[in-house]
Design an enzyme around this catalytic site. Sequence first.
Site, PDB file in Angstrom:
ATOM      1  N   GLY A 341       0.838  -1.203   0.000  1.00  0.00           N
ATOM      2  CA  GLY A 341       0.000   0.000   0.000  1.00  0.00           C
ATOM      3  C   GLY A 341       0.865   1.241   0.000  1.00  0.00           C
ATOM      4  O   GLY A 341       0.585   2.214  -0.693  1.00  0.00           O
ATOM      5  N   ALA A 342       1.934   1.203   0.790  1.00  0.00           N
ATOM      6  CA  ALA A 342       2.881   2.317   0.875  1.00  0.00           C
ATOM      7  C   ALA A 342       4.128   1.812   1.592  1.00  0.00           C
ATOM      8  O   ALA A 342       4.139   0.730   2.165  1.00  0.00           O
ATOM      9  CB  ALA A 342       2.263   3.504   1.624  1.00  0.00           C
ATOM     10  N   MET A 343       5.177   2.611   1.561  1.00  0.00           N
ATOM     11  CA  MET A 343       6.430   2.245   2.231  1.00  0.00           C
ATOM     12  C   MET A 343       7.023   3.494   2.868  1.00  0.00           C
ATOM     13  O   MET A 343       7.173   4.521   2.218  1.00  0.00           O
ATOM     14  CB  MET A 343       7.402   1.619   1.232  1.00  0.00           C
ATOM     15  CG  MET A 343       8.770   1.289   1.829  1.00  0.00           C
ATOM     16  SD  MET A 343       8.628   0.165   3.243  1.00  0.00           S
ATOM     17  CE  MET A 343      10.034   0.688   4.207  1.00  0.00           C
ATOM     18  N   GLU A 344       7.399   3.362   4.165  1.00  0.00           N
ATOM     19  CA  GLU A 344       7.727   4.508   5.008  1.00  0.00           C
ATOM     20  C   GLU A 344       9.136   5.038   4.864  1.00  0.00           C
ATOM     21  O   GLU A 344       9.660   5.665   5.797  1.00  0.00           O
ATOM     22  CB  GLU A 344       7.489   4.132   6.471  1.00  0.00           C
ATOM     23  CG  GLU A 344       8.420   3.059   7.032  1.00  0.00           C
ATOM     24  CD  GLU A 344       7.877   1.650   6.943  1.00  0.00           C
ATOM     25  OE1 GLU A 344       8.361   0.768   7.670  1.00  0.00           O
ATOM     26  OE2 GLU A 344       6.958   1.430   6.143  1.00  0.00           O
ATOM     27  N   GLU A 378       2.012   5.821   7.563  1.00  0.00           N
ATOM     28  CA  GLU A 378       3.398   5.969   7.119  1.00  0.00           C
ATOM     29  C   GLU A 378       4.116   7.093   7.849  1.00  0.00           C
ATOM     30  O   GLU A 378       5.318   6.997   8.121  1.00  0.00           O
ATOM     31  CB  GLU A 378       3.444   6.198   5.604  1.00  0.00           C
ATOM     32  CG  GLU A 378       2.783   5.112   4.770  1.00  0.00           C
ATOM     33  CD  GLU A 378       3.282   3.705   5.090  1.00  0.00           C
ATOM     34  OE1 GLU A 378       4.478   3.554   5.432  1.00  0.00           O
ATOM     35  OE2 GLU A 378       2.473   2.768   5.029  1.00  0.00           O
TER      36      GLU A 378
END
Length: 960
Positions: A341-344, A378
């Site tokens: 979904g996302a990467m921090e 995130e």
Amino acid sequence: MSDHDVDDIAFLTGSPNESGFMVNKRAMYEPGAVMVCSQKRACCVVTMGFIAIIAVALIVAFTKPATNGEEFPWTDVRLPFHVKPLDYHLKLHPNLTTKHVAGTLIIKLTAIEETTAIIIHGRDINVTSYSLHNKYGKPIDIRRFLVYPPHQQLYLELSEMLRRGSNYTLNLTFETNLREGLDGFYLSSYKDSDGNKRYIATTHFEPTSARAAFPCFDEPHMKARFHMSIIREPRHFTLFNMPLKSSSPTNESDLVLDTFQESVEMSTYLVAFVVCDFAMVSNMTEHKVNVSVYAPLTMISQANYSLRVSSYILDYYDKFFGVPYPLPKQDLIAIPDFGAGAMENWGLITYRETALMFDPVHTSSRAQQRVAVVIAHELAHQWFGNLVTMSWWSDLWLNEGFASFMENIGAGIAEPGWAMEEQFIVEKIHPALSLDALMASHPISTPVTDPAQIESIFDTISYKKGASIINMLESFIGRELLKEGLRLYLENNRYSNAATDDLWSALTEVTQKHNTMLDIKGIMDTWTLQAGFPLISVSVQDGHVMASQARFLVCEENVTDPNEPHNATLGYKWQVPLTYITNNNPDSSTMHWMNLTDIEFDLEKDVTWIKFNAGQRGFYRVNYDPEGWDALIHVLHTNHTTLSAADRASLIDDVFTLVKAGTINASVALELSQYLVAETMYIPWHTAFQHLFQWVSLSFNYPAHTLMLEYIHTLILPQYNRIGWNDTGTHLERLLRSEMLSAAVQCGNTEAIQEAQRMFQDWRNNNQSIPPNLRSVVYDTGVRYGSKDDWEHCWQVYNTSTVPSEKSLMLQAMAQTRDPWLVQQYLEYTLDHSKIRPQDVMTVLKEVSKNPGGRLPAWRMVRQHWTEISALFGHGSFTMGAIIKAVTSPFTSSFELGEVENFFRDVEVGPGERALAQALETIRLHIQWHEHNQEDVTHWLHKQLSKETKAEETFPSEVE
């Protein structure tokens, strides 16, 4: 091997009595044979031969040959802690046309122990030169350079001992390629406004793919500073975790060298860089952090909401954590092809387009909420995960559990009207309880070593159970003490690594300072070191309460395995904050501790009902005696608002799950559900729909299937008539309307089907806009009851829309078709990357599997093309586990269970191993549901519906 492979071997060798070996052995003893010896001597020779074969096999098994055939000296999948990196100077030249990447790397490192070898990570990287120098610049000879692909390690054998405390410089040049998958340094693409395909290069390193971009010490405790330079074409620009320092022309014509500021100390999995030609919107926060959102020019108008929300939440987190955000900028970028979904990544967060882009004209409230929640998640990682990182992946929950806990708080601050803390129950607690009731669950803190194991714990337990137990902790120490404890934890461990015990130590110190004498570690260890959770069984007699605890397993054939790894001192007992409300004080809860034990206490004599786990803040389920259930059902039927929406949702989730486990009769859940005719709130309805429509799915091809749909229709009809088709109201009202209208269509409500079809045709033929929160039900219904041309129109919209949320709805809608040919065509599109992006393959398979006419074709597709699908998602992707669960989740029979078991018996699933075990257990649970409940449900529904006044709506002949 598959069954066919076994059959082939049997055919080639004959039966055991007629095998080639037995024929030759018999001939050896026959008179006149060429070779004659005694049977005893022959047996001796054969035995020695077998011993020799076994010895060779053992040597091969325990010898780890490098790529050049030499033995690889290091046997552990983990790196030794002989040396520690201090900083990396990395220069890359990616060619987006040829996909070739040239790199140079200087690693400054220090020796922690004396050693004559350096072992680092590298995967699919060709190291072309290497050298090592001491702090005076004197070269140290590297005698051997070995590569061991199974452990993704590089070994440098040195001519002299590295001295403890001394610094050294390792120089490497290397080549690699931009990867085809969705990890490492990979190629992505999008289409501009003229339909031209444009390429970008981007990264995704978590958990173990930094090593696929450059040689590195790819473990989270090996933190270092990074100096980054990237060579690019003038039409592109580059992004890194830190701001750009300078841009200068290179010696090569028309190329530019971008150099970035030095990073703070961070783990390799947080490094990120992007080469692209995107547009950007920017803002400065109150705390003077430059926040920018990047997206293709065709989408940049959809970035304003993300910019506003991220700026607001970043400022709020600064205050909440009491530790300033340490970087000068925070970028958020929408990546066209993105597996998660996302990467921090610290300072450069990468997102799926659907998790970052919001168009108020087209995007639904549900999709808007996802954008805000993912951003909040995130950004929370910038503290939990980035500033303080878990020492090893076994404590992944310290990252993901806290970010999942904070995401509802952050989104709720940005959007106060969304009731995010109330939604926490259905978004976090219920899914976590559902998975954690399986024997195939795992403890929150769980040992992992290799990349496949690490990938496998990026799951509901680490994320949502982790968040749920922090939520429970907050319920008994309070938010202010929690905040103070978190601040101390961050201060103590900033720019470093921590383990779970470090968090408990900080919280204990804070609570004791405030004279709250709680053994935080002792309490929370019972929730993090053992799998599962307790079922609290309660009985009340004359005001005397007896409550007992035992591990809750939803599949009755499971018993706790005495050999299963768990904390032996806990024995599946928990320290439970048992809360309750009664009719005497329904707005204020009382708490008793169950300290690894059962408990008894007395109530006031005039208590007529008692509801445990007030507000469902605790991570446990409750089962009442028959009188207790009757009393609570009576409250719901007479005045359901006596209980909060959270408590109503809690009762619904508990009662239906207990029926699933065979703990109580199905009639209890159905009797309770009757109150829903008067329910107007989103949280209870969302919970009820999850369970009611699961019963519909489980009853497919049984008489109870149609009866369940008819019964659900009687429950929703008052709310359907009240809520209508106007996309108005609060955020929760809009969410409820979307689910209620979808339920009406699924139940065969003629008016709902006709209205959805009318809106679909007006949209298709007259370009009439559909309100955002009605689009899902309208598109789904239009395709389901529509023609091939209707499906083709949705396919065209999917390919031309520049609104990610709209494309996502098209993917879902096209899976609803009842045309078998279209179902098969749609599934085959997942094998063509030009039609369905790899990131969306799982979505298509999942949605098609939900379609009664698609579940068998989807399962067949996965079986036939397992190799291609597995290769698509790489060596260690949690996506494979999600696909296994998606395509097998509708299965309800022993035959289907056998098919799944047989197929996967000889198939390598990598990180999907735990997901496969969970999928198999879920199918067994469905079989159990049929055995326990099918007859009871059918009988109850027949009896109840015969009492009901038939609704005016007529049902179509085919109801699914």
